[in-house]
Design a protein around this motif. Structure first.
Motif, mmCIF file in Angstrom:
data_model
loop_
_atom_site.group_PDB
_atom_site.id
_atom_site.type_symbol
_atom_site.label_atom_id
_atom_site.label_comp_id
_atom_site.label_asym_id
_atom_site.label_seq_id
_atom_site.Cartn_x
_atom_site.Cartn_y
_atom_site.Cartn_z
ATOM 1 N N ALA A 91 -1.522 5.075 3.574
ATOM 2 C CA ALA A 91 -2.771 4.964 2.817
ATOM 3 C C ALA A 91 -2.949 6.094 1.809
ATOM 4 O O ALA A 91 -3.712 5.951 0.850
ATOM 5 C CB ALA A 91 -3.962 4.964 3.780
ATOM 6 N N PHE A 92 -2.242 7.200 1.996
ATOM 7 C CA PHE A 92 -2.413 8.353 1.111
ATOM 8 C C PHE A 92 -1.407 8.375 -0.041
ATOM 9 O O PHE A 92 -1.454 9.259 -0.881
ATOM 10 C CB PHE A 92 -2.327 9.649 1.931
ATOM 11 C CG PHE A 92 -3.372 9.716 2.994
ATOM 12 C CD1 PHE A 92 -4.702 9.937 2.677
ATOM 13 C CD2 PHE A 92 -3.045 9.500 4.325
ATOM 14 C CE1 PHE A 92 -5.683 9.970 3.656
ATOM 15 C CE2 PHE A 92 -4.009 9.533 5.311
ATOM 16 C CZ PHE A 92 -5.334 9.766 4.972
ATOM 17 N N ASP A 93 -0.523 7.399 -0.071
ATOM 18 C CA ASP A 93 0.418 7.309 -1.174
ATOM 19 C C ASP A 93 -0.353 6.996 -2.457
ATOM 20 O O ASP A 93 -1.297 6.197 -2.440
ATOM 21 C CB ASP A 93 1.451 6.202 -0.900
ATOM 22 C CG ASP A 93 2.502 6.146 -1.978
ATOM 23 O OD1 ASP A 93 3.481 6.910 -1.866
ATOM 24 O OD2 ASP A 93 2.341 5.359 -2.936
ATOM 25 N N PRO A 94 0.023 7.600 -3.583
ATOM 26 C CA PRO A 94 -0.729 7.356 -4.827
ATOM 27 C C PRO A 94 -0.712 5.904 -5.299
ATOM 28 O O PRO A 94 -1.594 5.490 -6.060
ATOM 29 C CB PRO A 94 -0.057 8.279 -5.859
ATOM 30 C CG PRO A 94 1.176 8.795 -5.235
ATOM 31 C CD PRO A 94 1.088 8.578 -3.762
ATOM 32 N N HIS A 95 0.257 5.104 -4.850
ATOM 33 C CA HIS A 95 0.326 3.696 -5.263
ATOM 34 C C HIS A 95 -0.267 2.755 -4.219
ATOM 35 O O HIS A 95 -0.277 1.541 -4.405
ATOM 36 C CB HIS A 95 1.771 3.290 -5.554
ATOM 37 C CG HIS A 95 2.374 4.039 -6.684
ATOM 38 N ND1 HIS A 95 1.981 3.865 -7.993
ATOM 39 C CD2 HIS A 95 3.323 5.003 -6.709
ATOM 40 C CE1 HIS A 95 2.667 4.677 -8.772
ATOM 41 N NE2 HIS A 95 3.484 5.375 -8.019
ATOM 42 N N SER A 96 -0.765 3.309 -3.135
ATOM 43 C CA SER A 96 -1.347 2.485 -2.075
ATOM 44 C C SER A 96 -2.752 2.028 -2.466
ATOM 45 O O SER A 96 -3.509 2.770 -3.091
ATOM 46 C CB SER A 96 -1.425 3.295 -0.776
ATOM 47 O OG SER A 96 -1.944 2.505 0.264
ATOM 48 N N VAL A 97 -3.075 0.801 -2.087
ATOM 49 C CA VAL A 97 -4.426 0.281 -2.292
ATOM 50 C C VAL A 97 -5.107 0.218 -0.928
ATOM 51 O O VAL A 97 -4.575 -0.385 0.011
ATOM 52 C CB VAL A 97 -4.404 -1.132 -2.919
ATOM 53 C CG1 VAL A 97 -5.799 -1.727 -2.960
ATOM 54 C CG2 VAL A 97 -3.789 -1.094 -4.299
ATOM 55 N N PHE A 98 -6.233 0.895 -0.806
ATOM 56 C CA PHE A 98 -7.051 0.862 0.407
ATOM 57 C C PHE A 98 -8.497 0.867 -0.060
ATOM 58 O O PHE A 98 -9.029 1.894 -0.482
ATOM 59 C CB PHE A 98 -6.781 2.084 1.293
ATOM 60 C CG PHE A 98 -7.622 2.113 2.544
ATOM 61 C CD1 PHE A 98 -7.094 1.689 3.744
ATOM 62 C CD2 PHE A 98 -8.927 2.561 2.517
ATOM 63 C CE1 PHE A 98 -7.851 1.708 4.903
ATOM 64 C CE2 PHE A 98 -9.698 2.571 3.662
ATOM 65 C CZ PHE A 98 -9.161 2.149 4.857
ATOM 66 N N ARG A 99 -9.107 -0.317 -0.029
ATOM 67 C CA ARG A 99 -10.521 -0.453 -0.425
ATOM 68 C C ARG A 99 -11.244 -1.191 0.681
ATOM 69 O O ARG A 99 -10.794 -2.266 1.114
ATOM 70 C CB ARG A 99 -10.649 -1.224 -1.735
ATOM 71 C CG ARG A 99 -10.285 -0.432 -2.955
ATOM 72 C CD ARG A 99 -10.658 -1.158 -4.238
ATOM 73 N NE ARG A 99 -9.940 -2.409 -4.404
ATOM 74 C CZ ARG A 99 -8.781 -2.542 -5.020
ATOM 75 N NH1 ARG A 99 -8.179 -1.497 -5.524
ATOM 76 N NH2 ARG A 99 -8.220 -3.715 -5.131
ATOM 77 N N MET A 100 -12.358 -0.626 1.115
ATOM 78 C CA MET A 100 -13.131 -1.312 2.136
ATOM 79 C C MET A 100 -14.596 -1.351 1.738
ATOM 80 O O MET A 100 -15.108 -0.445 1.094
ATOM 81 C CB MET A 100 -12.951 -0.664 3.502
ATOM 82 C CG MET A 100 -13.434 0.742 3.644
ATOM 83 S SD MET A 100 -13.198 1.294 5.344
ATOM 84 C CE MET A 100 -13.726 2.989 5.191
ATOM 85 N N THR A 101 -15.213 -2.455 2.102
ATOM 86 C CA THR A 101 -16.650 -2.621 1.968
ATOM 87 C C THR A 101 -17.155 -3.039 3.346
ATOM 88 O O THR A 101 -16.384 -3.115 4.300
ATOM 89 C CB THR A 101 -17.000 -3.702 0.926
ATOM 90 O OG1 THR A 101 -16.562 -4.978 1.412
ATOM 91 C CG2 THR A 101 -16.361 -3.407 -0.425
ATOM 92 N N GLU A 102 -18.427 -3.337 3.429
ATOM 93 C CA GLU A 102 -18.985 -3.780 4.709
ATOM 94 C C GLU A 102 -18.261 -4.994 5.265
ATOM 95 O O GLU A 102 -18.075 -5.111 6.468
ATOM 96 C CB GLU A 102 -20.474 -4.100 4.568
ATOM 97 C CG GLU A 102 -21.345 -2.890 4.381
ATOM 98 C CD GLU A 102 -22.808 -3.252 4.257
ATOM 99 O OE1 GLU A 102 -23.151 -4.455 4.249
ATOM 100 O OE2 GLU A 102 -23.629 -2.318 4.193
ATOM 101 N N ASP A 103 -17.837 -5.895 4.388
ATOM 102 C CA ASP A 103 -17.291 -7.157 4.892
ATOM 103 C C ASP A 103 -15.906 -7.503 4.344
ATOM 104 O O ASP A 103 -15.445 -8.628 4.476
ATOM 105 C CB ASP A 103 -18.255 -8.306 4.617
ATOM 106 C CG ASP A 103 -18.509 -8.543 3.140
ATOM 107 O OD1 ASP A 103 -18.000 -7.764 2.309
ATOM 108 O OD2 ASP A 103 -19.201 -9.508 2.817
ATOM 109 N N SER A 104 -15.226 -6.523 3.725
ATOM 110 C CA SER A 104 -13.877 -6.827 3.251
ATOM 111 C C SER A 104 -12.995 -5.585 3.284
ATOM 112 O O SER A 104 -13.474 -4.457 3.175
ATOM 113 C CB SER A 104 -13.918 -7.399 1.833
ATOM 114 O OG SER A 104 -14.262 -6.394 0.902
ATOM 115 N N LEU A 105 -11.705 -5.854 3.428
ATOM 116 C CA LEU A 105 -10.696 -4.805 3.397
ATOM 117 C C LEU A 105 -9.571 -5.279 2.487
ATOM 118 O O LEU A 105 -9.076 -6.397 2.651
ATOM 119 C CB LEU A 105 -10.145 -4.542 4.803
ATOM 120 C CG LEU A 105 -8.975 -3.572 4.908
ATOM 121 C CD1 LEU A 105 -9.400 -2.162 4.485
ATOM 122 C CD2 LEU A 105 -8.431 -3.561 6.333
ATOM 123 N N THR A 106 -9.206 -4.459 1.530
ATOM 124 C CA THR A 106 -8.107 -4.777 0.630
ATOM 125 C C THR A 106 -7.035 -3.719 0.796
ATOM 126 O O THR A 106 -7.305 -2.523 0.627
ATOM 127 C CB THR A 106 -8.581 -4.810 -0.840
ATOM 128 O OG1 THR A 106 -9.659 -5.737 -0.962
ATOM 129 C CG2 THR A 106 -7.447 -5.196 -1.770
#
Length: 161
Positions: A91-106
């Motif tokens: 998750a800490f890689d500069p090209h990694s995508v980690f986005r979370m909201t209350e009801d979604s995880l990308t």
């Protein structure tokens, strides 16, 4: 109605606990990091097995093997520079995508060439770096159920499985 509170002890505590549980069930942000950890574990297995945990990746073309032997000797399929692997397992890689909201995880990668591997091209077969199985989704569901079940227990509710 006023007599009701005289006969039910802990009504305020129950309502407070129920409110916390309700709010938590609407907000999965406490669960997403655990789901992401499992995703990264799955991705490490996907790369380590060269896709065999789902659908084994096609062998590389002889011309690709020859070029890779010179520029990236000893590297397995989809691991020339290691950038794709790192972006999908860390998750800490500069090209990694980690986005979370209350009801979604990308989760994913910003590396544009990943889509070519995922979908394939006219000249290259698909070698899906992300290929989740039904069992993977069930594990994600179990992670959420366990987390919310643990919360319910801490709040004083009985949980039956």
């Amino acid at each position: 109605m006023a007599g009701r509170n005289q006969f039910i002890e802990g009504d305020e505590e129950f309502n407070r606990a129920l409110s916390v549980l309700y709010d938590s069930l609407r907000d999965f942000r406490r669960v997403w990091p655990q789901v992401a950890d499992r995703f990264y574990w799955i991705e490490r297995r996907q790369f380590d097995s060269e896709g065999a945990r789902s659908n084994r990746w096609a062998e590389l073309a002889p011309s690709t093997l020859a070029g890779k032997a010179i520029k990236y000797p000893g590297q397995p399929i989809l691991r020339a520079s290691g950038a794709l692997f790192q972006s999908l397992t860390n998750a800490f890689d500069p090209h990694s995508v980690f986005r979370m909201t209350e009801d979604s995880l990308t989760l994913g990668t910003t590396l544009e060439y990943a889509a070519h591997h995922q979908e394939g091209t006219e000249r290259m077969p698909a070698r899906k770096p992300i290929d989740l199985l039904d069992d993977d989704y069930k594990e994600f569901q179990t992670i959420a159920q366990d987390a919310f079940g643990d919360l319910a227990l801490r709040l004083g509710f009985e949980v039956y499985t």
